[in-house]
Design an enzyme around this catalytic site. Structure first.
Site, PDB file in Angstrom:
ATOM      1  N   ASP A 487      29.593   3.335 -22.155  1.00  0.00           N
ATOM      2  CA  ASP A 487      28.350   3.925 -21.696  1.00  0.00           C
ATOM      3  C   ASP A 487      27.753   4.684 -22.881  1.00  0.00           C
ATOM      4  O   ASP A 487      28.478   5.029 -23.829  1.00  0.00           O
ATOM      5  CB  ASP A 487      28.646   4.871 -20.524  1.00  0.00           C
ATOM      6  CG  ASP A 487      27.394   5.538 -19.983  1.00  0.00           C
ATOM      7  OD1 ASP A 487      26.332   4.873 -19.957  1.00  0.00           O
ATOM      8  OD2 ASP A 487      27.460   6.714 -19.612  1.00  0.00           O
ATOM      9  N   ASP A 849      31.497   8.144 -18.599  1.00  0.00           N
ATOM     10  CA  ASP A 849      31.659   9.535 -18.176  1.00  0.00           C
ATOM     11  C   ASP A 849      31.814   9.662 -16.663  1.00  0.00           C
ATOM     12  O   ASP A 849      31.895  10.756 -16.132  1.00  0.00           O
ATOM     13  CB  ASP A 849      30.481  10.395 -18.659  1.00  0.00           C
ATOM     14  CG  ASP A 849      29.143   9.893 -18.130  1.00  0.00           C
ATOM     15  OD1 ASP A 849      29.138   8.918 -17.359  1.00  0.00           O
ATOM     16  OD2 ASP A 849      28.098  10.479 -18.481  1.00  0.00           O
ATOM     17  N   ASP A 853      29.405   4.908 -13.641  1.00  0.00           N
ATOM     18  CA  ASP A 853      30.248   3.864 -14.205  1.00  0.00           C
ATOM     19  C   ASP A 853      31.460   3.531 -13.345  1.00  0.00           C
ATOM     20  O   ASP A 853      32.311   2.750 -13.761  1.00  0.00           O
ATOM     21  CB  ASP A 853      30.741   4.287 -15.598  1.00  0.00           C
ATOM     22  CG  ASP A 853      29.599   4.691 -16.511  1.00  0.00           C
ATOM     23  OD1 ASP A 853      28.616   3.935 -16.559  1.00  0.00           O
ATOM     24  OD2 ASP A 853      29.673   5.751 -17.147  1.00  0.00           O
TER      25      ASP A 853
END
Length: 1193
Positions: A487, A849, A853
């Site tokens: 990410d 994080d 996700d």
């Protein structure tokens, strides 16, 4: 068997879901049950044990197939690659007790709507319901549709109007009772498993059953010492395992128990509001939410008022989320499809905390219970812990296969033993005992445990580095990673965004940039008002809380925030409405303040948020902020500057985060709650751009460079702007200097035109407006000479990814082979992308994080969460250090653990074969090793080596290749086979030579006089002094020779198989292991050369001439030198194996390798400055290997 059943006997449970299962109907038959009972008695309990290991066999033996409607037992089989069987009893619920008290009759049930599953589940006229409970979820039998269906949730087909109409006034007490009985309690009950249950479950493991068999055999042979040692080790192992399982059970129990005993306010249709224990809630109940800091005991749909909720437990996001009520729209469309944005914005999830509940006017905040118990979001999270997806790691499968090979070897040894001992005229019981001994020697009971020791040590080392693991088997998978997805925001870049400046605009276009670094106050006007009010911040206990981006934006305006509702007298004002006011620092302002009266919350799917504000003493306004492209699309075209795209690129190419702002004036005649989002978000006036800095973390570039140098692909998956993502990829080193970026743009079909895909080269130009590089799209028709080199990366947006997947799926694998930058990706698209990479046979890691996700973290082979929230349970690994340094650490430890597992596998295999060969040679003389000889080898040598051999740490340097991923690989198999042959040759040579020695006397068991003489002296003098005669049945020259050869060989084999670089630290750094080897070697040499009769008697050894002992040492040393030479020169010679592969034309069968070879030979790839159109065929790519998942893990 199930494939031949009729449709009525077979169905799918949870069709299309991740936990899809096949379900088969069976009926218990009395005669079959009686036969199984008799079989259990005559087999001394072995039959029930087999049924415990094979649930399907139990059902097939006790029951006969029947339709699901008649079944009293169902057999379940997962539809994934594991095909796991389980069985459940069908349970009956009787509603007859309610019929007399609540007026329930067969002809007139209280739940009259035929569409409700509860009504369809009630069998008439006896008012009974049948259900099964699978993984904590109830499934009731739908009498009309003839299938089991999940219960405990509101029906998906309900529209928003139906929800308001049916449940807006609450349920009657009678309806509550019926639902309570059928749906079960609203509780996530994770009982603390009793120790005795854990103990029995652990003891019944096939591994311990085999150990029990071995121990019984050893006791019958009076091999009590080692049997007791094995029992002691097993008891310690079982105790530690049971303790660990018990601790996990207690921890999980405490984690969920607080949500099972909450008092809530429920509105009952006749009795009104009343306090109720949360366990009694049922789907359809009407909750009244009051106060703040309320823990949600269930999933509920908000139908009135608004709430600010902390969803950190579910998403890992510590930012409060605003929930809005489900509008009452006159439509029959299901409520989840009715909402333009994510329907989750209307749902309060179980386990989350309602920080603030704001009622509309004088009403109450109301929510309808959507799901209860394990059906809730938290329940699903807990079930994923209780029932994790099994790991089908190749190492484990290969170990099982090799164990079967050892069983085959043991069978050959048993036949040999039977022949030798029967021909020797040994008693039958002795023959059987010796034959069974061969099994315990050839099949080492410690092999499965030995394979996990490296993982345990790796887990301990990871914990010291702040990396925690909830799935230890995944550590080995880390060693195979060859692609890692990251990410961007919060992972590669800093989580916090600092305002850099604003670019206002008017009818003349964009104005001069206002830099916040200048210290000048922001000019007052609609742009400043938008920044002060268009957010989801809340005021809690005098502190402003919310999204850090919103907070930074608000602080930049130098306005202040208050919570008020009484002193403004604004119509439709919610209680505790947020009011923003300019402070004295900002000078004269056009308005006294703004009251935020309504929010359309931010959604990652919509990429925008909108608020409706009321000016104090003025009109009503709407402000929007979001992704520039999205916001501009809602604005009046003439208010969007013509230089919008170029101005946006100026900042995004510098790595800035850009947010656009817009507004419009609203009419006052329409109530705020009645305003539709579509109406509010139209014909807006574009205000300008807010520029925020998002710098790379210091650790990002070195880590990515380390991974790339190790030939591990790095990919960025972000929800941010594409240009920003490209710039961050360049700055971080993900795209190296000189490498090209090709922008892939795909558009959906519109009207008569087909879907299209275009390829444009993104080039650099210097200098940029701020002294940094800029990028632009090369739209020239000619292609530069180096445009088609092999060093290129594809960049595309989430929209293009969706279109390519739908219309150009045959191109998808080609794009993924060089796809590096994926921007504007939704959470669902992130998961899909990870899965597509897996289809190409990549071992995929995902580092994020935890905010958006979770799906990708769960989908990846290895998910690494940088969040410490409870949502990290979706990820096998969680790092306390919020940067990507944990990724190379994990890969290094994974590689080390994988190599360690291979080392232990090879050692345990050789150890068992060394004993096997030695014992079979001694069987030829109807002899064997004594108990103390076995004990010395098993405990003093092998056990100590097994404990210390795995202590090597990981090599601090990542090398550009991975360890072998399989036990059944040519180098490893060759290593094992060659070492077995060397040991076999050494034992045979020693066995034959000792019998040819001149001092070898069959009638005497010692050739050592009082003073040891040489072999030549013994040969010259047949009249030797008085010799001690041994009383042992084991002591012989063959026994002594074989034992010394085997024991010292076990030490040398451990040294040969203990691997160091390139994946582990050198063996000499493992001080404990080296010390153990030195001590073991010293003890063995002492026993070999010391003439201590008592020691010889205890170990059943015979004293031999010193020269023969030297010969033994020479044989072992020669074997060691040859073995070490073979291992270093052949087995570990990577260049040699590469040359062998080239010689035989072997090429990798991994899909991504095949595609790489094909594309390397395709001169027309990649296409540049071209546009292609879909033929509407949409041929999809399929990887059969991935679909069967036979070789995936």
């Amino acid at each position: 068997m199930g494939d031949h059943l009729e449709k009525s006997q077979h169905a799918l449970l949870n069709e299309g879901d991740e936990n899809e299962m096949e379900i088969f109907g069976y009926r218990t038959q009395g005669c079959r049950k009686a036969l199984c009972l008799i079989g259990s008695i005559f087999s001394l309990g072995m039959l029930p044990l087999v049924f415990y290991w094979r649930p399907a066999w139990r059902v097939w033996a006790n029951c006969v197939p029947c339709s699901l409607q008649e079944a009293d037992v169902v057999l379940l089989k997962t539809t994934d690659e594991f095909k796991i069987y389980s069985w459940k009893k069908v349970i009956w619920i009787s509603l007859s007790a309610l019929s007399s008290t609540s007026g329930l009759t067969p002809d007139h049930p209280l739940i009259t709507d035929e569409g409700y599953i509860i009504n369809r589940a009630i069998r008439k006229p006896d008012l009974k319901v049948r259900y099964i409970k699978v993984q904590k979820i109830r499934y009731v039998w739908n009498n009309l549709e003839g299938q089991f269906q999940k219960i405990g949730s509101l029906e998906d087909w309900l529209s928003s109007a139906k929800i308001h109409q049916k449940f807006g006034l609450g349920l009657t007490s009678e309806e509550q009772e019926i639902r309570r009985l059928i749906c079960g309690p609203n509780a996530i009950d994770v009982e603390i498993t009793p120790i005795w249950k854990l103990l029995i479950k652990e003891v019944l493991n096939p591994f311990y059953i085999f150990q029990l068999f071995s121990v019984c055999l050893w006791f019958s042979e009076d091999y009590k010492e080692y049997a007791l040692a094995i029992i002691l080790m097993s008891v310690i192992s079982i105790a530690l395992t049971v303790y660990d399982l018990r601790q996990q059970s207690v921890k999980l129990h405490h984690l969920v128990e607080s949500h099972n005993s909450i008092t809530v306010s429920v509105y009952e249709r006749k009795a009104g509001a009343q306090d109720l224990e949360s366990r009694l809630l049922v789907p359809g109940d009407l909750l009244i939410l009051t106060g703040s800091r309320v823990q949600m005991p269930c999933d509920a749909i908000l139908i009135d008022g608004s709430c600010v909720v902390d969803e950190g437990m579910l998403t890992g996001e510590s930012i409060p989320v605003t929930k809005t009520p489900l509008s009452q729209t006159a439509s029959s469309v299901p409520w989840k499809m009715q909402s333009e944005a994510d329907p989750r914005r209307h749902v309060l999830f179980c386990g989350t905390e309602v920080i603030q509940a704001k009622a509309a006017g004088s009403g109450a905040v109301r929510a309808v219970v959507l799901q209860t118990g394990f059906n809730t979001a938290k329940g699903d999270l807990v079930r994923s812990i209780l029932y994790p997806k099994p790991m089908n790691f190749k190492l484990y499968r290969d170990a099982i296969r090799f164990l079967l090979c050892l069983v085959g070897t043991a069978t050959i040894g048993m036949v040999y033993t039977l022949c030798v001992y029967v021909l020797s005229g040994e008693p039958p019981e002795e023959v059987v005992r010796k034959a069974l001994d061969v099994i315990t020697i050839a099949v080492p009971p410690a092999l499965p445990a030995a394979l996990t020791t490296g993982i345990i040590y790796a887990q301990r080392r990871l914990k010291k580095k702040g990396i925690f693991c909830i799935s230890p088997q995944r550590i080995n998978v880390c060693g195979q990673l060859n692609l890692v997805c990251f990410d961007k925001t919060g992972t590669l870049t800093r989580g916090g965004l600092d305002p850099w400046g604003v670019v206002p605009c008017d009818q003349n276009g964009f104005q001069a940039v206002h830099s916040f670094a200048s210290g000048k106050a922001l000019p007052q006007g609609p742009l400043c008002a938008a920044m002060a009010s268009c957010h989801s911040l809340i005021l809690l206990d005098g502190t402003i809380q919310g999204d850090p981006l919103d907070l930074k934006m608000f602080e930049a305006t130098k306005w202040e925030m208050t919570a008020s509702g009484d002193d403004l007298h604004i119509k439709e004002m919610l209680a505790h409405t947020i009011v923003v006011k300019p402070t004295d620092m900002v000078g004269q302002v056009p308005a006294e303040g703004l009251a935020i009266v309504h929010q359309f919350p931010f959604s990652s799917a919509l990429q925008r948020m909108t608020v409706i504000v009321q000016e104090m003493g003025g009109g009503r306004l709407a402000f929007m902020k979001g992704a520039p492209e999205r916001v501009a699309s809602f604005c009046q075209p003439d208010t969007v500057p013509t230089s919008f795209i170029s101005e946006l690129q100026i900042y995004t190419t510098q790595g800035f985060r850009v947010i656009a702002l817009a507004y419009k004036k609203l009419e006052m005649d329409c109530p705020t709650t009645a305003l539709m989002r579509e109406k509010v978000e139209s014909d807006l006036v574009f205000l300008g751009l807010l520029i925020l800095e998002n710098r790379l973390k210091e650790e990002t570039k070195p880590v990515l460079e380390e991974l790339i140098s190790a030939r591990i692909r790095t990919v960025m998956i972000t929800g941010d702007n594409l240009q920003t993502a490209i710039t961050v990829a360049r700055k971080s080193g993900m795209v190296s200097e000189g490498q090209k970026v090709i922008l892939v743009e795909a558009n959906e079909a519109t009207g008569s035109s087909s879907a299209s895909i275009s390829w444009k080269l993104v080039e650099e130009k210097k200098p940029g407006p701020f002294g940094s590089q800029d990028t632009y799209i090369n739209i020239r028709e000619e292609v530069p000479e180096n445009g088609r080199d092999r060093s290129y990366h594809f960049a595309l947006s989430g929209k293009s990814f969706h279109v390519i997947s739908q219309y150009f799926s045959s191109l998808l694998p080609k794009i993924l082979i060089n796809g590096t930058i994926f921007a504007r990706m939704s959470p669902g698209q992130k998961s899909s992308l990870v899965e597509e990479f897996q289809k190409l046979d990549y071992f995929v890691g995902m580092c994020g994080d935890g905010a958006n996700d979770c799906g990708a973290l769960k989908m990846a082979h290895v998910g690494i969460s940088l969040s410490e929230q409870e949502a990290s349970v979706a990820s096998p690994f969680t790092s306390k250090t919020p940067n990507i340094e944990c990724v190379p650490h994990l890969i290094k430890e994974g590689r080390a653990a994988l190599v360690t597992s291979f080392c232990m596998f090879k050692y345990m295999a050789l150890y068992s074969m060394i004993q096997y060969v030695g014992v079979l040679l001694l069987y030829w003389k109807t002899n064997s090793l004594s108990n103390y000889q076995f004990l010395f080898q098993d405990l003093a040598i092998t056990t100590l080596i097994g404990v210390t051999m795995n202590l090597n740490g990981a090599n601090p340097k990542l090398v550009p290749f991975r360890p072998a991923g399989r036990l059944i690989s040519p180098p490893l198999l060759l290593s094992v086979v060659l070492n077995i042959l060397l040991s076999l040759a050494m034992h045979i040579v020693g066995f034959i030579l000792v019998q040819k020695q001149p001092w070898y006397i069959m009638d005497y068991h010692s050739v050592c006089p009082v003073r040891n003489e040489s072999a030549s002296a013994l040969a010259a003098s047949p009249s030797v002094p008085e010799k001690t005669r041994s009383n042992s049945t084991f002591a012989s020259f063959e026994n002594t020779t074989i034992w010394f050869l085997g024991t010292i060989n076990c030490i040398f084999v451990a040294l040969v198989f203990s691997k160091g670089k390139p994946f582990r630290q050198p063996t000499y750094t493992n001080y404990i292991f080296v010390l153990v080897l030195i001590l073991q070697m010293g003890v063995c040499l002492f026993i070999l050369f010391a003439d201590i009769p008592e020691m010889h008697r205890r170990l059943d050894l015979l004293c031999t001439p010193v020269l023969w002992r030297v010969y033994i040492l020479i044989m072992i040393s020669s074997n060691f030198v040859v073995s070490l030479a073979v291992e270093k020169a052949i087995i570990e010679n990577r260049a040699l194996w590469i040359a062998v592969k080239r010689c035989f034309g072997y090429q990798s069968k991994s899909q991504y390798r095949i595609w790489q070879r094909n594309l390397a030979n395709d001169s027309s790839w990649p296409p540049l400055n071209q546009t292609s159109y879909s033929d509407m065929q949409g041929v999809s790519y399929s990887n059969p290997v991935f679909e069967s998942n036979e070789e995936q893990l």
